[in-house]
Enzyme design. Structure first.
Site, PDB file in Angstrom:
ATOM      1  N   CYS B 131       0.815  -1.227   0.000  1.00  0.00           N
ATOM      2  CA  CYS B 131       0.000   0.000   0.000  1.00  0.00           C
ATOM      3  C   CYS B 131       0.845   1.271   0.000  1.00  0.00           C
ATOM      4  CB  CYS B 131      -0.987  -0.005   1.163  1.00  0.00           C
ATOM      5  SG  CYS B 131      -0.290  -0.413   2.767  1.00  0.00           S
ATOM      6  N   HIS B 252      -1.711   6.986   3.431  1.00  0.00           N
ATOM      7  CA  HIS B 252      -0.254   6.958   3.514  1.00  0.00           C
ATOM      8  C   HIS B 252       0.276   8.153   2.728  1.00  0.00           C
ATOM      9  CE1 HIS B 252      -0.425   3.173   5.393  1.00  0.00           C
ATOM     10  NE2 HIS B 252      -0.049   2.362   4.416  1.00  0.00           N
TER      11      HIS B 252
END
Lengths: 337, 337
Positions: B131, B252
């Site tokens: 990710c 993120h």
């Protein structure tokens, strides 16, 4: 160490002022007289110090005669006005603001790194570095001495308290909102009050913008570049910084890749960092672990395999202590020795 | 786009599984039959989908005949066991775990970057990137196409949900402790329960350690290095990463300095990023703003003056959507076209 004589703390009611008062007691600095100053708005209040109540004097109207040393943490705008007044009245000023840091006649000092620079204070003013820059200086100075620094690439993780009490209050209020976990699937799930001190909500977020933008870089990033060069005595050092605010109360951290002139040796670097009183080598440096202690925590020390002579590390340090109040008091102690 | 036929979601009860179910509805993917699978522990429960209750089948004992495509998000250990079983039973598996990403016979695909790689799936398995890596791929692919990538230096700001539901629960519980602001002066001021999912308290902190350490780098950092090279088709790309967990629920972020073969032009880069459907250029990319949307947010785009042909940027993206569920479903859509 000789006595300070008369010591002034200017900006005594502020967040860094509070830490200065705490550290003065902690380190049992000897002085004949202690005077607290603040802006007209905060003057007239009383602050406790070592069991005594001291009235906070108005920096605008007070008689400045007889002050030997003045620790300033009152913001750049006020420092530009009042630091010269204190200096003209005979005090040596140690200023925590950005006002004089890049002035050619003002030394910018980290006692463990460039103590000799403090002697060249033509204006009677010594500047304390930016709290983020400060955290990186001891490890970078050691790397430069061992392997010769060519380039520094830094990404920061800066705490709310770097933006003063208002920054802490804004983050605290945001963290009191219920059900922050709803942000997991929807970034707009929590109804926050519009942010004032930071350009976006800081709780549950990170904000890659601190200070004003000039030609792509922020003022915070420019400070890191320019102050690092001045403190390390490397005016041509190549430095890149990205400064990012994170939802941490205190403790600035920096992920750094240092490119060197000669191949860095991790073992030698760890040994030198461990020997240095401003640093503590740990497996896991975090801002929380660094809050309330003097040394900066250095860890994740490893070779950077993406450059020829690169070494990477992560450093966390208390931005209110070493990043501000402690370093100013260390400068004062150095002058007294 | 043709119908999927029979679609399996394996790990349907997990955090990424939940986002997969949400996105399948959102994008109105046509299928004949939908089957949910989970580990024996979670099997037997019912999950709502488009007004229907579907029983979750046990991945260990279910009959796998007739499945055309399987979206896997069940962790590397389970993927190693079950992905081959689904593939042998005739399904094309799109696996979100790290189990097969670096396998030479498994393509690692970001549809906007390397769609052609998906054809070479000798094992019937296509892997979805990590990710964190994912968030960086579109901007880095564009920079490589325009200016030729030489080196990437990355520092990450990774959300708790990257560590699954347990990570979110641990951060949530810590943020419910009263008076977090006391951390401003004392890193030990709040009495947190001992952390389990992360190696330190995450609330009010950042943790520069994600995954296991191997020879100085973490497994999370190794993934960023190796997967970037494979996806970008640049096996010798020089990459350095420092992976840091931050107290963010989802989103993120990465501060990146890219060193190029030819002088980067910021205007051209912004125009190309803006044209790319996986990216959105914004002044202030944040994880909170990226949560719940498809594109990654790219900003702070500027020249890096510390290297010859450097360009810096900051990117934030939803680690559960583009970082996991969305990319897997985009791979599926691509295969159906």
């Amino acid at each position: 160490m000789k006595s300070v004589g008369t010591l002034a703390v200017v900006g005594a009611t502020g967040q860094v002022g509070a830490v200065m008062r705490h550290i003065l007691l902690e380190r049992q600095l000897a002085f004949d007289r202690l005077r607290f100053f603040a802006s007209p708005r905060s003057a007239g209040t009383f602050l406790e110090f070592d069991g005594h109540q001291l009235e906070v004097e108005d920096v605008e109207t007070a008689d400045l005669a007889g002050i030997d040393y003045a620790l300033f943490s009152i913001g750049a705008t006020a420092s530009k006005i009042y630091a010269p007044r204190f200096a003209e009245a005979g005090a040596i000023v140690i200023d925590n603001s950005s006002a004089y840091r890049m002035h050619p006649d003002v030394p910018l000092v980290v006692p463990e790194v460039n103590p000799g620079d403090a002697a060249h204070r033509a204006l009677g003013i010594i500047a304390n570095p930016n709290c983020t820059t400060m955290i990186a200086m001891s490890p970078l100075a050691i790397i430069d001495r061992l392997f010769g620094l060519n380039r520094v690439v830094a990404a920061t993780y800066q705490a709310a308290s770097g933006a003063g009490r208002a920054g802490v209050a804004e983050l605290s209020a945001q963290l009191e909102r219920p059900n922050l976990g709803a942000l997991t699937f929807d970034g707009g799930a929590v109804d926050f009050a519009p942010p004032v001190k930071f350009p976006a909500v800081l709780a549950g977020n990170v904000i890659p913008l601190a200070g004003e933008l000039h030609d792509g870089d922020t003022s915070e990033e420019e400070k890191f570049v320019n102050e690092s060069r001045k403190i390390l005595g490397l005016p041509d050092l190549r430095v890149h910084a990205t400064c990012v605010r994170v939802p941490v109360f205190t403790g600035h951290s920096i992920a750094i890749v240092a490119e060197c002139q000669t191949p860095p040796e991790v073992g030698r670097l760890v040994a030198e960092l461990d020997r240095h009183k401003g640093c503590q080598v740990v497996d896991l440096p975090t801002p929380m672990a660094s809050t309330g202690i003097d040394p900066v925590l250095v860890g994740r020390i490893r070779l950077d395999r993406s450059s020829t002579n690169g070494v990477a590390f992560f450093v966390s340090g208390d931005n209110l202590r070493k990043g501000a109040a402690l370093n100013a008091i260390q400068i004062l102690e150095m002058l007294l020795q």
